[in-house]
Structure formats: C-alpha cells, structure tokens
Design a protein around this motif. Sequence first.
Motif, PDB file in Angstrom:
ATOM      1  N   MET A   1       0.846  -1.194   0.000  1.00  0.00           N
ATOM      2  CA  MET A   1       0.000   0.000   0.000  1.00  0.00           C
ATOM      3  C   MET A   1       0.884   1.247   0.000  1.00  0.00           C
ATOM      4  O   MET A   1       1.720   1.416   0.871  1.00  0.00           O
ATOM      5  N   THR A   2       0.786   2.065  -1.020  1.00  0.00           N
ATOM      6  CA  THR A   2       1.536   3.322  -1.026  1.00  0.00           C
ATOM      7  C   THR A   2       0.543   4.477  -0.955  1.00  0.00           C
ATOM      8  O   THR A   2      -0.081   4.841  -1.940  1.00  0.00           O
ATOM      9  N   LEU A   3       0.394   5.010   0.202  1.00  0.00           N
ATOM     10  CA  LEU A   3      -0.559   6.079   0.461  1.00  0.00           C
ATOM     11  C   LEU A   3       0.153   7.191   1.200  1.00  0.00           C
ATOM     12  O   LEU A   3       1.089   6.943   1.955  1.00  0.00           O
ATOM     13  N   ALA A   4      -0.300   8.395   0.969  1.00  0.00           N
ATOM     14  CA  ALA A   4       0.218   9.498   1.769  1.00  0.00           C
ATOM     15  C   ALA A   4      -0.973  10.189   2.407  1.00  0.00           C
ATOM     16  O   ALA A   4      -1.964  10.470   1.733  1.00  0.00           O
TER      17      ALA A   4
ATOM     18  N   ALA B   1      -7.497  16.955  -5.985  1.00  0.00           N
ATOM     19  CA  ALA B   1      -6.367  16.384  -6.735  1.00  0.00           C
ATOM     20  C   ALA B   1      -6.669  14.941  -7.123  1.00  0.00           C
ATOM     21  O   ALA B   1      -7.284  14.200  -6.355  1.00  0.00           O
ATOM     22  N   SER B   2      -6.219  14.551  -8.278  1.00  0.00           N
ATOM     23  CA  SER B   2      -6.455  13.200  -8.775  1.00  0.00           C
ATOM     24  C   SER B   2      -5.864  12.148  -7.822  1.00  0.00           C
ATOM     25  O   SER B   2      -4.775  12.338  -7.280  1.00  0.00           O
ATOM     26  N   GLY B   3      -6.559  11.053  -7.638  1.00  0.00           N
ATOM     27  CA  GLY B   3      -6.066   9.964  -6.789  1.00  0.00           C
ATOM     28  C   GLY B   3      -6.241  10.217  -5.313  1.00  0.00           C
ATOM     29  O   GLY B   3      -5.717   9.460  -4.489  1.00  0.00           O
ATOM     30  N   THR B   4      -6.957  11.274  -4.960  1.00  0.00           N
ATOM     31  CA  THR B   4      -7.101  11.625  -3.553  1.00  0.00           C
ATOM     32  C   THR B   4      -8.482  11.216  -3.041  1.00  0.00           C
ATOM     33  O   THR B   4      -9.490  11.458  -3.701  1.00  0.00           O
TER      34      THR B   4
ATOM     35  N   LEU C   1      -9.626   2.388   3.193  1.00  0.00           N
ATOM     36  CA  LEU C   1      -8.434   1.577   3.463  1.00  0.00           C
ATOM     37  C   LEU C   1      -8.679   0.122   3.064  1.00  0.00           C
ATOM     38  O   LEU C   1      -7.761  -0.586   2.652  1.00  0.00           O
ATOM     39  N   ARG C   2      -9.905  -0.288   3.178  1.00  0.00           N
ATOM     40  CA  ARG C   2     -10.260  -1.625   2.688  1.00  0.00           C
ATOM     41  C   ARG C   2      -9.989  -1.712   1.182  1.00  0.00           C
ATOM     42  O   ARG C   2      -9.419  -2.685   0.686  1.00  0.00           O
ATOM     43  N   ALA C   3     -10.410  -0.662   0.458  1.00  0.00           N
ATOM     44  CA  ALA C   3     -10.180  -0.642  -0.995  1.00  0.00           C
ATOM     45  C   ALA C   3      -8.686  -0.649  -1.294  1.00  0.00           C
ATOM     46  O   ALA C   3      -8.217  -1.383  -2.180  1.00  0.00           O
ATOM     47  N   ALA C   4      -7.939   0.166  -0.553  1.00  0.00           N
ATOM     48  CA  ALA C   4      -6.492   0.233  -0.789  1.00  0.00           C
ATOM     49  C   ALA C   4      -5.840  -1.114  -0.497  1.00  0.00           C
ATOM     50  O   ALA C   4      -4.986  -1.591  -1.249  1.00  0.00           O
ATOM     51  N   ASN C   5      -6.252  -1.755   0.605  1.00  0.00           N
ATOM     52  CA  ASN C   5      -5.682  -3.067   0.946  1.00  0.00           C
ATOM     53  C   ASN C   5      -6.014  -4.111  -0.113  1.00  0.00           C
ATOM     54  O   ASN C   5      -5.286  -5.084  -0.295  1.00  0.00           O
ATOM     55  N   GLU C   6      -7.137  -3.902  -0.775  1.00  0.00           N
ATOM     56  CA  GLU C   6      -7.571  -4.863  -1.786  1.00  0.00           C
ATOM     57  C   GLU C   6      -6.841  -4.643  -3.109  1.00  0.00           C
ATOM     58  O   GLU C   6      -6.942  -5.446  -4.016  1.00  0.00           O
ATOM     59  N   GLY C   7      -6.088  -3.542  -3.192  1.00  0.00           N
ATOM     60  CA  GLY C   7      -5.296  -3.306  -4.390  1.00  0.00           C
ATOM     61  C   GLY C   7      -5.842  -2.228  -5.298  1.00  0.00           C
ATOM     62  O   GLY C   7      -5.492  -2.181  -6.479  1.00  0.00           O
ATOM     63  N   ASP C   8      -6.721  -1.382  -4.762  1.00  0.00           N
ATOM     64  CA  ASP C   8      -7.264  -0.276  -5.568  1.00  0.00           C
ATOM     65  C   ASP C   8      -6.179   0.786  -5.737  1.00  0.00           C
ATOM     66  O   ASP C   8      -5.949   1.612  -4.854  1.00  0.00           O
ATOM     67  N   VAL C   9      -5.506   0.741  -6.880  1.00  0.00           N
ATOM     68  CA  VAL C   9      -4.380   1.652  -7.086  1.00  0.00           C
ATOM     69  C   VAL C   9      -4.826   3.057  -7.470  1.00  0.00           C
ATOM     70  O   VAL C   9      -4.003   3.949  -7.640  1.00  0.00           O
ATOM     71  N   SER C  10      -6.141   3.264  -7.588  1.00  0.00           N
ATOM     72  CA  SER C  10      -6.611   4.621  -7.905  1.00  0.00           C
ATOM     73  C   SER C  10      -6.485   5.536  -6.692  1.00  0.00           C
ATOM     74  O   SER C  10      -6.599   6.743  -6.807  1.00  0.00           O
ATOM     75  N   VAL C  11      -6.254   4.960  -5.525  1.00  0.00           N
ATOM     76  CA  VAL C  11      -6.092   5.764  -4.312  1.00  0.00           C
ATOM     77  C   VAL C  11      -4.602   5.916  -4.019  1.00  0.00           C
ATOM     78  O   VAL C  11      -3.916   4.932  -3.786  1.00  0.00           O
TER      79      VAL C  11
END
Lengths: 160, 268
Positions: free
Chosen positions: B1-4, B20-23, B33-43
């Motif tokens: 997970m690469t999130l800022a 901003a895009s991707g935010t 965070l569930r989506a991000a953990n699942e691999g949603d790279v749009s976040v």
Amino acid sequence: MAKVPVQFTLNGSEKAEFVDSGTALLNALRDKIGDTSPKGGCHQGTCGACSVIIDGELRLSCLTLAETCNGAAIITTAGLAEAGVLHPLQRAFLDAFATQCGFCTPGMIMAAKVLLDRTPNPSRQDVVEALSGNICRCTGYEPIIQAVLTAARTNSQNAA
Amino acid sequence: MTLALQTFSTVKDANAALQASGTRYLGGGTLVLRAANEGDVSVSRLVRVSEPSLSQIGISGGKARLGASVTLAAVARHPELAVLAPAARAVGGPAIRNMATVGGNLFAPAPYGDFAVALLALDATVIGEGGEVPVETFLAERESSRAIVTAVTFALPPEKGFRFLKVSRVKPKGISVLSIAAMLQQASDGTVASARIALGCMADRPMRARAAEQALLGRKLTADEIAPAVAAAGEGTSPITDPIASSWYRAEVLPVHLGRLLLNQIKV
C-alpha cells in the motif's frame, strides 16, 4: 514515500518510530516494533484477527493508519500477561481448548477484554455480540464463548 | 500500500486538497483503506480533517445533527438516539462500529450502507461546505460528489414511528440480504397518514419504495390492509446479486420482510 514520526504508548511502554505515510498500524506494530500478536488475516475489516484496543476502544489495526494513532494508548494481546503470569482470558482460552491454529485468538482476546472491562458479568448473548466481528475457522466458537464466560467468573471471584 | 496522508484543521482546506487526482477522504477507514488493501491503485493520497465539530452529536428542539465523523458506535450508545440504535448496531461488528462513520456510510455501496437506509427513511439532510441537500438527492449523485460531507440532520422520529429491519444469514453480525427502514405516521383511527419506506440492497444504493408508500396511505397496519403495499414493494427495484443472495432471492423475500416490519413481527 515520506517518513512520518509516530509516537504512542504500546502496552504501557512509550514507542517512537518513523513509518512510511499510509502505513497500517498492523504493519507498524508487526514490522517496525516487533509486536506480532495482532495477525493480518483478511486486511478487509472482516475477520477481526488484527483487533487491538486503542484508547479503550476495539479497533482493526489493518484499517487504521499508524500516523492517526499519535498520542494514543494501544493494547495488544502481547501486553496482557504480567510477570510471566497469563491474563485470566489467556488462561481460560488455553484451559477451554478455545484455540486451535491460534490465528484468530489474539483478536478474540482483545474483543473479549473490551467486553469484560465494561461488562464484568456478561451474559452469553453479550459475549456472542462482542465476538461477532471475529471469525474463527477451527474451534467452532462454543469453546471461545465458554472461555470468555469462564474468565468473567474468574475475575468476579478474584474481585470478591 | 503506497498512500500518503495529509491532515487538515479545516474542511475548506481538505476540500481543496481532495480535488487532486487519486485523492480520497479518510473518515473511519473502513471503506477507503479496505479498498487500498484490496489493491485499488486509484487511491494514492488521503486527506482527513481534525475539526472537532465533525465528531459531535447535537440534539435540540426535536432535531438531531450528527457530525460526519460520528461513529456508528457513538450513535448506538447515545441515549437520545435510542430509536436509531438498531440501525447503527446493524453495521459490522464492534470494531467496525467503533471506526465506521455516519458520513462514510452514505458512500457505502450495497450490500453495505444499512445506516444510510435509515437516514433515507428519516428524510435526512446532508450538509457539506457547499450547502444542504436531501439525502435522496445526495445518494443519487454520490459518485460524482467531491465535497466533504460535514453532517447530517433530521427530525427525531417518535419512538413508535420508526422501524428498522436488517435481514442477514449470519447472526448477530452478517452482511445484508436486505434492509428496510420505515417512518410511519398514523392518524388517531390507526390509518397511515404518511409513510416513508427505504430499502437497502434493492439497488446499488438505498432507495425509496414509493409504490408501497402510496399503497399504505389511509390503510391500517393489518395483514389485509397492508397487502397492496406489500405487493407493490418490489416496484422499481433492481436488487443486487452477490455471494450473500441473488437478485431473484432478494426480490422474492422483500415482500415477506416488509410485511413483517409493517406488522411489527420482527424477530431479532
């Protein structure tokens, strides 16, 4: 990836680390701090294996960012035993054969601890409700429920 | 997970950063965070707001104002929101309810979003920086919304006027087969003077059962008199199919559960 400072109390000890922004608390605990008692199960908030107690509330460490825990008091299963003596919940889980593979056990114990902290003499239904966010695929729940009820009775006897 | 993650002290600044895009906005984390953990790279970037008012519950003059960051656990345990406790407790297990927020639930796709179903039946108003919109309008446009929700408001229902039912296979916590919330006002002779019925899982987002509402008007809540409303329950619905239940199954059992709700025959 920017590193961010994170400071919190873990099982009574001050911890200060730099983590990548966006790091899940679960990963910070396991990979940075070395507390591997919270388990990474589904990473979706479904199984409860990563449950920890943050400022007295049961939370899922897989869905909590470490940097949002600055200043918090965090309790994990690793912090329950004192001076080598197991917590009554840990003892009850062992005695009642409420663990099998053991993967769900830390999350179950955290959920049960929050319940007993607030409701020292829970009903069976209270226990079922409290554990409803924790999935176990091997013991079948009944030994787990009995272990929590046993721990509650042990606590009451000790308090009497 | 690469999130800022960026934390802002005001909704205004966070709203600007959110464009901003991707935010994405981080509330309780149970969706994003569930989506991000699942691999949603749009976040790739998250923003959140530390403004205390977002976490406050205000009740006065028969109205409730729930800050968007109020958790469902806080709703469930608030003594003046007891009528809503069943809907708040319908969401997840204890840990999820300690994290999931009122604002986040408005964005939860079916089969989630049980509390939003309740808010729809209550005819709540959704408040953001840009103004106020009825919850039904908000739900219809939620995918295109880029403004942070700050609160929801609604008139507190009378104790016997609001009813909620979640149908799931696993008790006490399970994903919805469907959920129903109803706000009913009865005249002194027992006939229904007004009705708002909201359904969950019968479309990709909570929806009103308008045909059933119309069919209830002027009727008493007896098995015979609610029959037309029950028969009309599925009108306009487009139930989801997922691992919990098929579209066909949901459509088949909706009338049964609506009938039980209207007759107060809910078995918990």
